[in-house]
Design a protein around this motif. Structure first.
Motif, PDB file in Angstrom:
ATOM      1  N   ASP A  12       0.870  -1.195   0.000  1.00 13.65           N
ATOM      2  CA  ASP A  12       0.000   0.000   0.000  1.00 13.65           C
ATOM      3  C   ASP A  12       0.897   1.233   0.000  1.00 13.65           C
ATOM      4  N   PRO A  13       1.600   1.497  -1.107  1.00  9.55           N
ATOM      5  CA  PRO A  13       2.691   2.478  -1.098  1.00  9.55           C
ATOM      6  C   PRO A  13       2.213   3.922  -1.105  1.00  9.55           C
ATOM      7  N   GLY A  14       2.963   4.774  -0.368  1.00  6.82           N
ATOM      8  CA  GLY A  14       2.646   6.195  -0.332  1.00  6.82           C
ATOM      9  C   GLY A  14       3.826   7.090  -0.628  1.00  6.82           C
ATOM     10  N   LEU A  15       4.978   6.533  -1.004  1.00  7.01           N
ATOM     11  CA  LEU A  15       6.177   7.338  -1.234  1.00  7.01           C
ATOM     12  C   LEU A  15       5.924   8.364  -2.333  1.00  7.01           C
ATOM     13  N   GLY A  16       6.063   9.651  -1.976  1.00  8.23           N
ATOM     14  CA  GLY A  16       5.798  10.722  -2.920  1.00  8.23           C
ATOM     15  C   GLY A  16       4.410  11.307  -2.781  1.00  8.23           C
ATOM     16  N   ALA A  27      10.832   0.169   0.530  1.00 12.23           N
ATOM     17  CA  ALA A  27      10.957  -1.289   0.486  1.00 12.23           C
ATOM     18  C   ALA A  27      10.982  -1.781  -0.959  1.00 12.23           C
ATOM     19  N   ILE A  28      10.111  -1.206  -1.787  1.00 13.03           N
ATOM     20  CA  ILE A  28      10.092  -1.570  -3.208  1.00 13.03           C
ATOM     21  C   ILE A  28      11.421  -1.204  -3.851  1.00 13.03           C
ATOM     22  N   ALA A  29      11.934  -0.011  -3.526  1.00 10.60           N
ATOM     23  CA  ALA A  29      13.225   0.413  -4.076  1.00 10.60           C
ATOM     24  C   ALA A  29      14.340  -0.531  -3.657  1.00 10.60           C
ATOM     25  N   ASP A  56      -1.195   4.477  -8.385  1.00  7.17           N
ATOM     26  CA  ASP A  56      -0.510   5.603  -9.007  1.00  7.17           C
ATOM     27  C   ASP A  56       0.905   5.748  -8.461  1.00  7.17           C
ATOM     28  N   VAL A  57       1.045   5.670  -7.139  1.00  7.35           N
ATOM     29  CA  VAL A  57       2.362   5.766  -6.518  1.00  7.35           C
ATOM     30  C   VAL A  57       3.280   4.661  -7.046  1.00  7.35           C
ATOM     31  N   ALA A  58       2.750   3.438  -7.099  1.00  5.23           N
ATOM     32  CA  ALA A  58       3.559   2.304  -7.562  1.00  5.23           C
ATOM     33  C   ALA A  58       4.000   2.481  -9.008  1.00  5.23           C
ATOM     34  N   ARG A  59       3.077   2.945  -9.858  1.00  3.41           N
ATOM     35  CA  ARG A  59       3.425   3.134 -11.266  1.00  3.41           C
ATOM     36  C   ARG A  59       4.503   4.214 -11.431  1.00  3.41           C
ATOM     37  N   ARG A  60       4.343   5.317 -10.721  1.00  6.44           N
ATOM     38  CA  ARG A  60       5.320   6.408 -10.832  1.00  6.44           C
ATOM     39  C   ARG A  60       6.675   5.993 -10.256  1.00  6.44           C
ATOM     40  N   LEU A  61       6.626   5.189  -9.205  1.00  6.17           N
ATOM     41  CA  LEU A  61       7.871   4.722  -8.598  1.00  6.17           C
ATOM     42  C   LEU A  61       8.624   3.790  -9.546  1.00  6.17           C
ATOM     43  N   THR A  62       7.918   2.858 -10.179  1.00  6.38           N
ATOM     44  CA  THR A  62       8.592   1.933 -11.094  1.00  6.38           C
ATOM     45  C   THR A  62       9.146   2.677 -12.308  1.00  6.38           C
ATOM     46  N   ARG A  63       8.435   3.691 -12.769  1.00 12.60           N
ATOM     47  CA  ARG A  63       8.962   4.515 -13.859  1.00 12.60           C
ATOM     48  C   ARG A  63      10.234   5.239 -13.427  1.00 12.60           C
ATOM     49  N   LEU A  70       7.171  -3.159 -15.234  1.00 15.05           N
ATOM     50  CA  LEU A  70       6.827  -4.030 -14.113  1.00 15.05           C
ATOM     51  C   LEU A  70       5.321  -4.058 -13.895  1.00 15.05           C
ATOM     52  N   PRO A  71       4.707  -5.243 -13.841  1.00 13.09           N
ATOM     53  CA  PRO A  71       3.267  -5.314 -13.608  1.00 13.09           C
ATOM     54  C   PRO A  71       2.869  -4.675 -12.276  1.00 13.09           C
ATOM     55  N   VAL A  72       1.841  -3.847 -12.323  1.00 10.05           N
ATOM     56  CA  VAL A  72       1.247  -3.244 -11.127  1.00 10.05           C
ATOM     57  C   VAL A  72      -0.249  -3.529 -11.191  1.00 10.05           C
ATOM     58  N   LEU A  73      -0.750  -4.313 -10.244  1.00  5.87           N
ATOM     59  CA  LEU A  73      -2.133  -4.775 -10.271  1.00  5.87           C
ATOM     60  C   LEU A  73      -2.934  -4.138  -9.141  1.00  5.87           C
ATOM     61  N   ARG A  74      -4.140  -3.703  -9.456  1.00  6.41           N
ATOM     62  CA  ARG A  74      -5.039  -3.111  -8.464  1.00  6.41           C
ATOM     63  C   ARG A  74      -5.765  -4.219  -7.708  1.00  6.41           C
ATOM     64  N   GLY A  75      -5.741  -4.125  -6.391  1.00 10.09           N
ATOM     65  CA  GLY A  75      -6.401  -5.125  -5.563  1.00 10.09           C
ATOM     66  C   GLY A  75      -7.565  -4.567  -4.786  1.00 10.09           C
ATOM     67  N   ALA A  76      -7.733  -5.057  -3.573  1.00 13.67           N
ATOM     68  CA  ALA A  76      -8.886  -4.725  -2.740  1.00 13.67           C
ATOM     69  C   ALA A  76      -8.912  -3.246  -2.392  1.00 13.67           C
ATOM     70  N   ASP A  77     -10.109  -2.647  -2.492  1.00 12.32           N
ATOM     71  CA  ASP A  77     -10.261  -1.240  -2.142  1.00 12.32           C
ATOM     72  C   ASP A  77     -10.887  -1.047  -0.767  1.00 12.32           C
ATOM     73  N   ARG A  78     -11.086  -2.171  -0.051  1.00 13.36           N
ATOM     74  CA  ARG A  78     -11.647  -2.116   1.309  1.00 13.36           C
ATOM     75  C   ARG A  78     -11.312  -3.426   2.015  1.00 13.36           C
TER      76      ARG A  78
END
Length: 334
Positions: A12-16, A27-29, A56-63, A70-78
């Motif tokens: 559940d990344p929030g970096l940035g 951790a991803i880095a 969004d954070v994950a996609r921008r981080l991988t870029r 790198l695959p980034v998949l959307r999961g549970a929203d609750r």
């Protein structure tokens, strides 16, 4: 050379993202910059941030890190059963007022595929049984949904290495007894613990021992382009924590590196000491919501059979060297 260990990071990344914890992104880095690991994909779950913000954070981080494919998949929203609104309210009470993210939600990057994260977890572990480790550093909702889709997920996954609970004392995180990941979705965590999957648990008792100081952030800023950006983000987060928790000495000059320690436990398990334990959570308890019990044969008689290995000691200096070396970019080409 040893074959890299294949992992999926459930996060559940929030970096940035202003006012959001930075440790998932770091951790991803760390994982992407460690030759011991091969990151197959990121599965995003509701937690520190809402799931779409996390994607969004994950996609921008991988870029930013040179891995746009790198695959980034959307999961549970609750969570599985509970309304997230009271959890957000409690989180906001603990954290305080956070700055608003700039830009419109319409500008957010979406997942790389419409496939749900839980289905991705089921499919990749079924296609490569015993080869994929899931590093779970957010609430366990995506993993529980994967088990609902296919109980064989527990058998196919090589290992689940999770950030949850506390093996040597109370968590004292989002509540006096509960850490955030367990508190958000205790029902999901209970499903994972009872699944029969091979589990290693790194609790908040260990992750709270590893911190990134202002001096460490200065080291990051002396690294490559990513290290410089990560150092700036770290300083901003430390500044925010210092204002949000002026009475807490541990936040005056540092922030915790909870999730990077979990990744480090996969890179080098010898950085931590492990003990077999029976780990359980009672999702029906409102008074002790999020309380994880790790019985290492000391509490219950007769002791329940172990279902996990839990971390009971951490080489904090060794972790610190590994983290700074990798995230600054010094070891990126080793």
């Amino acid at each position: 050379m040893t074959t890299p260990r294949r992992i999926v990071i459930d996060t559940d990344p929030g970096l940035g993202e202003p006012g959001s914890d930075i440790d998932d992104g770091l951790a991803i880095a760390l994982a992407l910059r460690s030759p011991e690991l091969r990151v197959e994909g990121l599965t995003v779950v509701n937690g520190n941030v809402e799931v779409d913000a996390g994607v969004d954070v994950a996609r921008r981080l991988t870029r930013r890190m040179g891995h746009p494919e790198l695959p980034v998949l959307r999961g549970a929203d609750r969570p599985l059963l509970r309304d997230m609104a009271p959890v957000r309210a409690l989180f906001d009470d603990v954290i305080g007022d956070r700055p608003t993210a700039p830009g419109a939600t319409a500008d957010r990057l979406g997942p790389t595929s419409p496939q749900h994260a839980a289905q991705y977890l089921v499919d990749i572990t079924a296609a490569h049984p015993g080869e994929i480790t899931v590093v779970a550093i957010g609430p366990m909702t995506n993993l529980a949904l994967a088990l609902r889709l296919d109980p064989a997920f527990a058998r196919n996954v090589a290992e689940i290495v999770m950030m949850a609970g506390s093996a040597t004392g109370y968590a004292q995180n989002i509540t006096v007894v509960g850490d955030f990941n367990a508190y958000v979705d205790p029902e999901a965590l209970a499903m994972v613990l009872a699944s029969g999957a091979r589990i290693r648990m790194v609790g908040i008792d260990q992750t709270s021992q590893v911190r990134l100081t202002r001096a460490d952030a200065a080291v990051l800023r002396g690294g490559d382009a990513f290290g410089q950006w990560a150092g700036e983000c770290a300083l901003a987060w430390i500044d925010f924590l210092g204002k949000a928790f002026p009475q807490r000495e541990e936040h005056r000059d540092a922030c915790f590196l909870h999730d990077p320690l979990v990744v480090a436990a996969v890179i080098d398990p010898g950085l931590l000491t492990w003990e077999a334990a029976h780990v359980a959570i009672d999702p029906g308890s409102e008074l002790a919501r999020g309380l994880v019990i790790a019985d290492r044969g000391l509490a219950l008689a007769p002791a329940a059979p172990p279902n996990a290995s839990v971390a009971t000691h951490t080489d904090t200096a060794g972790f610190g060297r590994l983290f700074l070396e990798r995230v600054t970019g010094e070891a990126a080409t080793d």
